[in-house]
Design an enzyme around this catalytic site. Structure first.
Site, short mmCIF file in Angstrom:
data_model
loop_
_atom_site.label_atom_id
_atom_site.label_comp_id
_atom_site.label_asym_id
_atom_site.label_seq_id
_atom_site.Cartn_x
_atom_site.Cartn_y
_atom_site.Cartn_z
N THR A 1 -16.53 -1.51 3.80
CA THR A 1 -15.18 -1.12 4.23
C THR A 1 -15.25 0.27 4.84
O THR A 1 -16.25 0.99 4.67
CB THR A 1 -14.24 -1.11 3.01
OG1 THR A 1 -14.73 -0.15 2.07
CG2 THR A 1 -14.16 -2.46 2.34
N ASP B 1 0.86 -1.18 0.00
CA ASP B 1 0.00 0.00 0.00
C ASP B 1 0.90 1.24 0.00
O ASP B 1 2.05 1.16 0.43
CB ASP B 1 -0.89 0.04 1.24
CG ASP B 1 -2.22 0.78 0.99
OD1 ASP B 1 -3.27 0.11 1.03
OD2 ASP B 1 -2.20 2.01 0.76
N TYR C 1 -14.13 6.31 -12.44
CA TYR C 1 -14.22 4.99 -11.78
C TYR C 1 -14.82 3.97 -12.74
O TYR C 1 -14.26 2.89 -12.96
CB TYR C 1 -15.06 5.11 -10.52
CG TYR C 1 -15.03 3.88 -9.65
CD1 TYR C 1 -13.91 3.58 -8.87
CD2 TYR C 1 -16.11 3.00 -9.60
CE1 TYR C 1 -13.87 2.45 -8.06
CE2 TYR C 1 -16.08 1.87 -8.81
CZ TYR C 1 -14.96 1.60 -8.03
OH TYR C 1 -14.92 0.47 -7.24
N ASP D 1 3.75 2.28 -4.32
CA ASP D 1 2.80 3.05 -5.12
C ASP D 1 2.54 2.25 -6.39
O ASP D 1 3.44 2.06 -7.22
CB ASP D 1 3.41 4.42 -5.47
CG ASP D 1 2.47 5.26 -6.33
OD1 ASP D 1 1.43 4.72 -6.81
OD2 ASP D 1 2.77 6.44 -6.54
N VAL D 2 1.32 1.77 -6.55
CA VAL D 2 1.02 0.87 -7.67
C VAL D 2 1.12 1.56 -9.03
O VAL D 2 1.14 0.88 -10.06
CB VAL D 2 -0.38 0.19 -7.54
CG1 VAL D 2 -0.41 -0.76 -6.37
CG2 VAL D 2 -1.50 1.21 -7.47
N LYS E 1 -12.78 0.87 -14.47
CA LYS E 1 -13.13 -0.50 -14.08
C LYS E 1 -13.59 -1.31 -15.31
O LYS E 1 -13.38 -2.52 -15.38
CB LYS E 1 -14.19 -0.50 -12.99
CG LYS E 1 -13.69 0.07 -11.64
CD LYS E 1 -12.69 -0.84 -10.96
CE LYS E 1 -12.31 -0.36 -9.57
NZ LYS E 1 -11.37 -1.25 -8.89
N1 LIG Z 1 -15.93 -1.51 -0.95
C1 LIG Z 1 -16.75 -1.63 -2.00
O1 LIG Z 1 -17.97 -1.54 -1.88
C2 LIG Z 1 -16.19 -1.94 -3.36
C3 LIG Z 1 -17.10 -2.25 -4.40
C4 LIG Z 1 -16.59 -2.53 -5.65
C5 LIG Z 1 -15.23 -2.55 -5.88
N2 LIG Z 1 -14.39 -2.23 -4.86
C6 LIG Z 1 -12.95 -2.24 -5.17
O2 LIG Z 1 -12.25 -2.97 -4.18
C7 LIG Z 1 -10.93 -2.44 -4.04
C8 LIG Z 1 -10.65 -2.16 -2.57
O3 LIG Z 1 -11.60 -1.22 -2.09
P1 LIG Z 1 -11.89 -0.92 -0.54
O4 LIG Z 1 -13.33 -0.69 -0.41
O5 LIG Z 1 -11.24 -1.95 0.29
O6 LIG Z 1 -11.22 0.52 -0.42
P2 LIG Z 1 -9.92 1.09 0.31
O7 LIG Z 1 -9.80 2.52 -0.09
O8 LIG Z 1 -9.95 0.78 1.75
O9 LIG Z 1 -8.77 0.24 -0.35
C9 LIG Z 1 -7.97 0.67 -1.40
C10 LIG Z 1 -6.54 0.70 -0.92
O10 LIG Z 1 -5.74 1.06 -2.04
C11 LIG Z 1 -4.73 1.93 -1.57
N3 LIG Z 1 -4.21 2.73 -2.68
C12 LIG Z 1 -4.85 3.72 -3.35
N4 LIG Z 1 -4.03 4.24 -4.27
C13 LIG Z 1 -2.86 3.57 -4.18
C14 LIG Z 1 -1.62 3.63 -4.87
N5 LIG Z 1 -1.39 4.53 -5.86
N6 LIG Z 1 -0.64 2.75 -4.53
C15 LIG Z 1 -0.83 1.86 -3.55
N7 LIG Z 1 -1.97 1.75 -2.84
C16 LIG Z 1 -2.98 2.59 -3.18
C17 LIG Z 1 -5.40 2.77 -0.48
O11 LIG Z 1 -4.44 3.36 0.40
C18 LIG Z 1 -6.30 1.74 0.19
O12 LIG Z 1 -5.66 1.12 1.30
C19 LIG Z 1 -10.87 -1.21 -4.93
O13 LIG Z 1 -10.26 -1.51 -6.16
C20 LIG Z 1 -12.33 -0.85 -5.14
O14 LIG Z 1 -12.55 -0.16 -6.34
C21 LIG Z 1 -14.82 -1.94 -3.62
#
Ligand SMILES: NC(=O)c1ccc[n+]([C@@H]2O[C@H](COP(=O)([O-])OP(=O)(O)OC[C@H]3O[C@@H](n4cnc5c(N)ncnc54)[C@H](O)[C@@H]3O)[C@@H](O)[C@H]2O)c1
Length: 272
Positions: free
Chosen positions: A201, A41, A166, A69-70, A170
């Site tokens: 989350t 992360d 977004y 950083d991804v 996606k």
């Molecule tokens: N929670 C939901 O309802 C939901 C629904 C559909 C899809 N998603 C997808 O699931 C995944 C995780 O989501 P989440 O809800 O756990 O959110 P979250 O924001 O808690 O998790 C995303 C993580 O990615 C990290 N991140 C962001 N940019 C980054 C970068 N440049 N380099 C490294 N790390 C980075 C953030 O610090 C965070 O910890 C995401 O791809 C999101 O689009 C979530």
């Protein structure tokens, strides 16, 4: 504790916030016997807390949480090299990190669009490219070979007037997944995607509270109930539920599964 991922090594991006999907995936992978799970992360303020939680799921030495950083190709090269050096290879790559900037085209700057595309789409490309040589070697250890799982969203399939970056990123991630599944199949690397619906989350909880504060819903609870009601089951997912889909795709049970999408959304009516 199970053994569905016995002896495998995984990289899971976006695992730096306790309570999120990335952390739940790391935990599930450790519970299923991974010998190495590298969460990554770009934030590192919860490393101690998350590391402690992971120590309840598997051996302490099996988990790492690295800063990454991804969107950086150099970071990916470092992570892939370090993971293979510390654990002897990479068998599973989960591209889970994602961001959202809520805006339609009219109010979305090109800069913001590029930021979202960089994390939600370009980073998948970078991760797959950097881990490809190590993932190809996975077939020497496991019949099911390497497994790449891209965490996308139901947004891959559903348009939105208010969240262009977004949804577009996606949807592009879905096509990238399909292209990669064709390209990497002969190397015995499977490439699949999971498409979560609302998963509770911290990010989502904050978002619902914000919607409520702005008067779109009576309260955060009301927001969750109304959003849940859009699905056939009338419930939302917990991150731990969502993680099960990743365990399946990473396991030998899915050795014939590639190019697949798992909808993990309780069947939202307006999918297409
Ligand atoms: N929670 C939901 O309802 C939901 C629904 C559909 C899809 N998603 C997808 O699931 C995944 C995780 O989501 P989440 O809800 O756990 O959110 P979250 O924001 O808690 O998790 C995303 C993580 O990615 C990290 N991140 C962001 N940019 C980054 C970068 N440049 N380099 C490294 N790390 C980075 C953030 O610090 C965070 O910890 C995401 O791809 C999101 O689009 C979530």
């Amino acid at each position: 504790m199970g053994n569905r991922l016995e002896g495998k090594v995984a990289i899971v991006t976006g695992a730096g916030r306790n309570g999120n999907i990335g952390v739940a995936i790391c935990e599930a992978f450790l519970r299923e016997g991974c010998k190495g799970v590298i969460g990554t992360d770009f934030r590192d303020d919860e490393v101690a807390e998350i590391t402690e939680r992971m120590a309840q799921a598997g051996p302490r030495e099996a988990f790492r949480l690295w800063r990454h950083d991804v969107t950086s190709e150099a970071d990916w090269a470092r992570i892939a090299e370090q993971a293979a050096a510390e654990f002897g290879g990479i068998d599973i790559l989960v591209n889970n990190a994602g961001i959202s900037i809520h805006s339609g085209i009219e109010h979305c700057s090109l800069d913001d669009l590029r930021k979202v595309m960089a994390v939600n789409h370009d980073a998948l490309f970078l991760g797959m490219k950097a881990c490809l040589p190590a993932l190809e070697e996975s077939r020497q250890r496991f019949e099911g070979g390497g497994s790449i799982i891209n965490n996308l969203s139901m947004a891959s399939y559903m348009p939105s007037a208010r969240n262009i970056g977004y949804h577009a990123s996606k949807a592009a991630g879905r096509m990238l997944t399909l292209c990669a599944s064709l390209e990497f199949g002969p190397k015995r690397i499977r490439v699949n995607s999971v498409h979560p619906g609302i998963t509770m989350t911290p990010l989502i909880r904050e978002g619902l509270a914000d919607y409520a504060a702005r008067g779109h819903y009576a309260s955060a609870e009301d927001a969750e109930a109304q959003i849940a009601a859009r699905g056939a089951l009338g419930i939302t997912s917990e991150p731990e539920d969502t993680a099960h889909a990743f365990v399946y795709l990473a396991s030998e049970e899915a050795r014939f599964v590639t190019g697949a999408s798992i909808y993990h959304d309780g069947c939202i009516g307006q999918r297409y």
